[in-house]
Design an enzyme around this catalytic site. Sequence first.
Site, PDB file in Angstrom:
ATOM      1  CG  ASP A   1      -2.107  -1.060   1.063  1.00  0.00           C
ATOM      2  OD1 ASP A   1      -2.420  -1.631  -0.083  1.00  0.00           O
ATOM      3  OD2 ASP A   1      -2.723  -1.181   2.019  1.00  0.00           O
ATOM      4  N   GLY A   2       1.897   1.367   0.440  1.00  0.00           N
ATOM      5  CA  GLY A   2       2.828   2.415   0.915  1.00  0.00           C
ATOM      6  C   GLY A   2       3.244   2.740  -0.501  1.00  0.00           C
TER       7      GLY A   2
ATOM      8  NE  ARG B   1       7.561   5.206  -4.371  1.00  0.00           N
ATOM      9  CZ  ARG B   1       8.080   4.715  -5.409  1.00  0.00           C
ATOM     10  NH1 ARG B   1       8.502   5.872  -6.657  1.00  0.00           N
ATOM     11  NH2 ARG B   1       8.477   3.759  -5.802  1.00  0.00           N
TER      12      ARG B   1
ATOM     13  NE  ARG C   1       2.028  19.861  29.246  1.00  0.00           N
ATOM     14  CZ  ARG C   1       2.336  21.213  29.692  1.00  0.00           C
ATOM     15  NH1 ARG C   1       1.935  22.092  29.060  1.00  0.00           N
ATOM     16  NH2 ARG C   1       3.038  21.353  30.984  1.00  0.00           N
TER      17      ARG C   1
ATOM     18  CB  SER D   1     -10.824   7.479   9.275  1.00  0.00           C
ATOM     19  OG  SER D   1     -11.912   7.900   9.638  1.00  0.00           O
ATOM     20  CG  LEU D   2     -12.047   1.039  10.572  1.00  0.00           C
ATOM     21  CD1 LEU D   2     -13.687   1.124  10.667  1.00  0.00           C
ATOM     22  CD2 LEU D   2     -12.027  -0.179   9.611  1.00  0.00           C
TER      23      LEU D   2
END
Length: 242
Positions: free
Chosen positions: A70-71, A75, A155, A188-189
């Site tokens: 996937d990387g 690209r 933080r 996101s999932l």
Amino acid sequence: MTKFSNIGLIINYFKRQPVQLGKEIAQWLTQNNIQVFAPKEDAWFLELANGLENEEFCAKAEAVIVLGGDGTFLRAARTLAGSEIPILGVNLGFLGFLTEIEVGEIYSYLEKMLEGDYYLEDRMMLCGRVRRNGGWVGKFHALNDFVINKGSFARLITLETFLGDEFVASYSADGIIISTPTGSTAYSLSAGGPIVHPTLDVCIITPICPHSLYNRPIIIPPEKIVKVHVRAVQAESMLTVD
């Protein structure tokens, strides 16, 4: 469908298998009267004489075969952003969510591709810019998502989020994800965002570990411009483009 005569190759040149397979595919395509191109770094590993700068590569390639995980696919998507050049991904990585076919299927699919026996699926991409100290310092394209998150400092950061000039929320959180439908099954999932069908034209805003019961993911139309003001006076923050 278009029958291709010029095909590009983009590979994961950090691994032996994609390099070797890329050389074999380049030879097979040449034997089938197809001109083969690659960006400069990829071409060096593939031992191709015609390594091209990205702009020239996008101008010449009619389709691109991506060999890797996937990387490597991401690209390739960044390299080809805005060119509307179709990409065929061959999975040589670990996950393979984006890549379409496995190694054992490659030549049967290539034959179909050269015969025009294929269909195209449009995927939405994001364009983002970084503004710092009153000036624009970077422009990026993403197939999955943009992620703004805190660094190693323990933080929360405050992220004031707008749609255009309309205020949406001020998130006190570890970060925020602005995702495409393709990226809805990525970070996101994991952060609690929804799964969205990849052919829809929407964006997803997902806060990462927000310090609130009420901050939840939001789905927005694609024409809306998302603005995020980062308030992190005592902590570093980072933008990740995927």
